[in-house]
Write an enzyme that holds these catalytic residues in place. Structure first.
Site, PDB file in Angstrom:
ATOM      1  N   ASP A  96       0.838  -1.197   0.000  1.00  0.00           N
ATOM      2  CA  ASP A  96       0.000   0.000   0.000  1.00  0.00           C
ATOM      3  C   ASP A  96       0.877   1.253   0.000  1.00  0.00           C
ATOM      4  O   ASP A  96       2.016   1.223   0.486  1.00  0.00           O
ATOM      5  CB  ASP A  96      -0.900   0.021   1.233  1.00  0.00           C
ATOM      6  N   ARG A 111      -3.729  -4.584   7.584  1.00  0.00           N
ATOM      7  CA  ARG A 111      -4.768  -3.616   7.984  1.00  0.00           C
ATOM      8  C   ARG A 111      -5.963  -4.339   8.592  1.00  0.00           C
ATOM      9  O   ARG A 111      -6.528  -3.902   9.600  1.00  0.00           O
ATOM     10  CB  ARG A 111      -5.232  -2.818   6.770  1.00  0.00           C
ATOM     11  N   ASP A 145      -6.652   1.945   8.091  1.00  0.00           N
ATOM     12  CA  ASP A 145      -5.350   2.593   8.231  1.00  0.00           C
ATOM     13  C   ASP A 145      -5.561   4.101   8.151  1.00  0.00           C
ATOM     14  O   ASP A 145      -6.698   4.586   8.323  1.00  0.00           O
ATOM     15  CB  ASP A 145      -4.358   2.088   7.172  1.00  0.00           C
ATOM     16  N   TYR A 182       6.298  -8.618   8.549  1.00  0.00           N
ATOM     17  CA  TYR A 182       5.941  -7.206   8.684  1.00  0.00           C
ATOM     18  C   TYR A 182       6.181  -6.729  10.111  1.00  0.00           C
ATOM     19  O   TYR A 182       6.066  -7.504  11.068  1.00  0.00           O
ATOM     20  CB  TYR A 182       4.460  -6.989   8.379  1.00  0.00           C
TER      21      TYR A 182
END
Length: 271
Positions: A49, A187, A91, A77
């Site tokens: 993203d 997310r 987000d 992550y």
């Protein structure tokens, strides 16, 4: 010497706010300029993203055929979550739409929830602000028009999840490390963790630190990669094509020789 037509693989630390496609476009434009040709194929393995940073694998030429296998690798992550509030996109792309109590949450409760509910094989509903297809169209296009979007849950695997930092009780901030399979939306994980803690949650920062064997320590910044591409020497497209044809010719001769030897051995064995 680089051979973008035959194929190269680059690891980029994607900068904040750029789309993955924008990184591809920048690399492709540089390669086309350096080669003096518009016939340069460039793609990426695994979308990040715009609000995320970290490992983005860029493939060129014939190595774009490896994209599916590269993006199927396990991903790692580091994510920062704000508890006690939600946003439509899960987000910072959209504004907070609801707030919830968070003072009841303890670090011990977080660790327990993560291990019991978010480790192993889980079901996850992807965000409506995502590229998941709904009726043949990306869900985010429908969501941004205010249309109702219904997305089916997906099965995925979280191999590891751990708390790196916890701001409680002073602050509802939580930073976690996640090792997961392809298709995991961090997310959505932030949303689901908030719900599991009887509160809300949304992502405030995300960094992808690994894709398969590629680690963020192995990555170029985008600026450094472009500078490298502008300084390198290249196998030009006509040279690359001739090299490919020569390699095919050698391979064909080797196959023919192997088949001839096999037939000769079979004939000798039958005598």
């Amino acid at each position: 010497m680089l051979n973008p037509i035959e194929g190269e693989i680059f690891y980029v630390d994607k900068p904040l706010h750029l789309t993955s496609f924008a990184v591809v476009k920048k690399v492709r434009g540089t390669l086309r300029r350096m080669l003096g040709s518009g016939n340069v194929k460039v793609g990426h393995a695994g979308t990040l993203d715009p609000l995320a940073t970290g490992v983005l694998i860029i493939c060129t030429g014939r190595k774009t055929k490896q994209i599916d296998s590269l993006q199927a690798g396990v991903k790692e992550y580091v994510a920062t979550i704000r508890l006690g509030a939600t946003t439509p996109s899960f987000d910072l792309e959209t504004q907070i739409d609801a707030t919830y109590p968070w003072q009841h949450i303890t670090p011990e409760q977080i660790s327990e929830v993560l291990q019991q509910q978010f480790t192993g094989t889980i079901e996850q509903v992807p965000p409506k602000f995502s590229a998941c297809k709904v009726g043949g169209k990306p869900a985010y296009k429908l969501a941004r028009k205010g249309k109702d979007v219904e997305i089916r849950p997906k099965t995925l695997v979280i191999d590891e999840i751990e708390v790196l930092e916890c701001g409680l009780p002073a602050s509802p901030s939580l930073t976690i490390r996640v090792v997961c399979s392809k298709g995991t939306y961090i997310r959505a994980l932030a949303r689901d963790i908030g719900t599991a803690l009887n509160s809300g949650g949304h992502l405030t920062a995300l960094r992808r630190t690994r894709v398969g064997k590629a680690r963020v320590e192995d990555c170029h910044t985008l600026e450094a990669l472009i500078a490298h591409l502008e300084e390198e020497s290249y196998v030009m497209p006509d040279q690359a094509e001739q090299m490919r044809l020569d390699a095919e010719r050698i391979a064909n001769k080797a196959r023919a020789a192997a088949m001839k030897a096999k037939r000769k051995a079979a004939l000798k064995a039958s005598e």
